[in-house]
Design an enzyme around this catalytic site. Structure first.
Site, PDB file in Angstrom:
ATOM      1  N   CYS A  39     -51.821  50.721  20.934  1.00  0.00           N
ATOM      2  CA  CYS A  39     -51.487  51.553  19.711  1.00  0.00           C
ATOM      3  C   CYS A  39     -52.583  51.459  18.757  1.00  0.00           C
ATOM      4  O   CYS A  39     -53.220  50.180  18.507  1.00  0.00           O
ATOM      5  CB  CYS A  39     -50.306  51.126  19.165  1.00  0.00           C
ATOM      6  SG  CYS A  39     -48.808  51.521  20.233  1.00  0.00           S
ATOM      7  N   GLU A  41     -52.387  50.546  15.599  1.00  0.00           N
ATOM      8  CA  GLU A  41     -51.988  49.180  14.561  1.00  0.00           C
ATOM      9  C   GLU A  41     -52.742  48.056  15.260  1.00  0.00           C
ATOM     10  O   GLU A  41     -53.295  47.271  14.861  1.00  0.00           O
ATOM     11  CB  GLU A  41     -50.456  49.043  14.448  1.00  0.00           C
ATOM     12  CG  GLU A  41     -49.862  50.079  13.873  1.00  0.00           C
ATOM     13  CD  GLU A  41     -49.380  51.126  14.621  1.00  0.00           C
ATOM     14  OE1 GLU A  41     -49.709  51.668  15.746  1.00  0.00           O
ATOM     15  OE2 GLU A  41     -47.942  51.769  14.512  1.00  0.00           O
ATOM     16  N   ARG A  67     -49.899  64.600  10.250  1.00  0.00           N
ATOM     17  CA  ARG A  67     -48.527  64.258  10.523  1.00  0.00           C
ATOM     18  C   ARG A  67     -48.073  63.013   9.745  1.00  0.00           C
ATOM     19  O   ARG A  67     -46.868  62.780   9.528  1.00  0.00           O
ATOM     20  CB  ARG A  67     -48.385  63.641  11.899  1.00  0.00           C
ATOM     21  CG  ARG A  67     -48.456  64.839  12.916  1.00  0.00           C
ATOM     22  CD  ARG A  67     -48.117  64.467  14.143  1.00  0.00           C
ATOM     23  NE  ARG A  67     -49.189  63.613  15.024  1.00  0.00           N
ATOM     24  CZ  ARG A  67     -48.980  62.521  15.597  1.00  0.00           C
ATOM     25  NH1 ARG A  67     -47.651  62.322  15.735  1.00  0.00           N
ATOM     26  NH2 ARG A  67     -49.867  61.924  15.949  1.00  0.00           N
ATOM     27  N   CYS A  73     -43.987  51.377  16.604  1.00  0.00           N
ATOM     28  CA  CYS A  73     -43.134  51.267  17.813  1.00  0.00           C
ATOM     29  C   CYS A  73     -42.637  49.812  17.938  1.00  0.00           C
ATOM     30  O   CYS A  73     -43.104  48.910  17.460  1.00  0.00           O
ATOM     31  CB  CYS A  73     -44.016  51.579  19.138  1.00  0.00           C
ATOM     32  SG  CYS A  73     -45.205  50.375  19.726  1.00  0.00           S
ATOM     33  N   CYS A  76     -45.462  47.125  19.022  1.00  0.00           N
ATOM     34  CA  CYS A  76     -46.271  46.821  17.834  1.00  0.00           C
ATOM     35  C   CYS A  76     -45.514  45.982  16.801  1.00  0.00           C
ATOM     36  O   CYS A  76     -45.962  45.008  16.352  1.00  0.00           O
ATOM     37  CB  CYS A  76     -46.692  47.939  17.093  1.00  0.00           C
ATOM     38  SG  CYS A  76     -48.105  48.778  17.810  1.00  0.00           S
ATOM     39  N   TRP A 112     -40.958  34.504  19.683  1.00  0.00           N
ATOM     40  CA  TRP A 112     -41.857  33.897  20.758  1.00  0.00           C
ATOM     41  C   TRP A 112     -42.116  32.132  20.684  1.00  0.00           C
ATOM     42  O   TRP A 112     -41.823  31.464  21.434  1.00  0.00           O
ATOM     43  CB  TRP A 112     -42.866  34.721  20.989  1.00  0.00           C
ATOM     44  CG  TRP A 112     -43.920  34.161  21.829  1.00  0.00           C
ATOM     45  CD1 TRP A 112     -45.241  33.370  21.613  1.00  0.00           C
ATOM     46  CD2 TRP A 112     -44.050  34.060  23.067  1.00  0.00           C
ATOM     47  NE1 TRP A 112     -45.887  32.716  22.383  1.00  0.00           N
ATOM     48  CE2 TRP A 112     -45.241  33.305  23.751  1.00  0.00           C
ATOM     49  CE3 TRP A 112     -43.156  34.702  24.201  1.00  0.00           C
ATOM     50  CZ2 TRP A 112     -45.435  33.296  24.961  1.00  0.00           C
ATOM     51  CZ3 TRP A 112     -43.328  34.409  25.571  1.00  0.00           C
ATOM     52  CH2 TRP A 112     -44.418  33.904  25.884  1.00  0.00           C
TER      53      TRP A 112
END
Length: 117
Positions: A39, A41, A67, A73, A76, A112
């Site tokens: 992506c 980002e 757009r 997402c 990301c 994580w």
């Protein structure tokens, strides 16, 4: 920031910018591929790091062909929350563009660091 015109290759449909703590700006574009591709980002964050910017402050993604701002997402969001927990993300809301903390954008995220202990 993107180069996929109507009828174009469609490989780069999103662009992103990262503002680092030192005031530098770093850009990236996505790479569409059936396997998932990166992506925009994450590409922009990688470009910032490659340029020596170790403390990104804000990230924003925009879609090609006018757009406007696009929210990140889930993948990301998780990567940004894990790697840069103080990062702010510019998102589009019903009330317009807004800057919010990644933790606010991804509440109850998978932790994580805690899972590695």
């Amino acid at each position: 920031m993107t180069d996929a015109p109507d009828g174009g290759d469609g490989l780069h449909t999103m662009g992103a910018g990262v503002l680092a703590a030192d005031g530098t700006m770093h850009a990236g574009v996505n790479f569409c591929h059936f396997t998932g591709g990166p992506c925009a980002e994450l590409v922009a964050l990688g470009a910032a790091r490659a340029a020596g910017a170790g403390d990104p402050q804000v990230v924003v993604a925009v879609g090609n062909q006018g757009r406007g701002i696009k929210n990140p997402c889930g993948r990301c969001r998780q990567v940004m929350a894990d790697s840069y927990p103080r990062l702010r993300v510019i998102v589009q809301t019903p009330a317009g563009a807004r800057s919010i903390a990644i933790g606010e954008l991804l509440p109850w995220s998978f932790d994580w660091v805690a899972e590695q202990a």
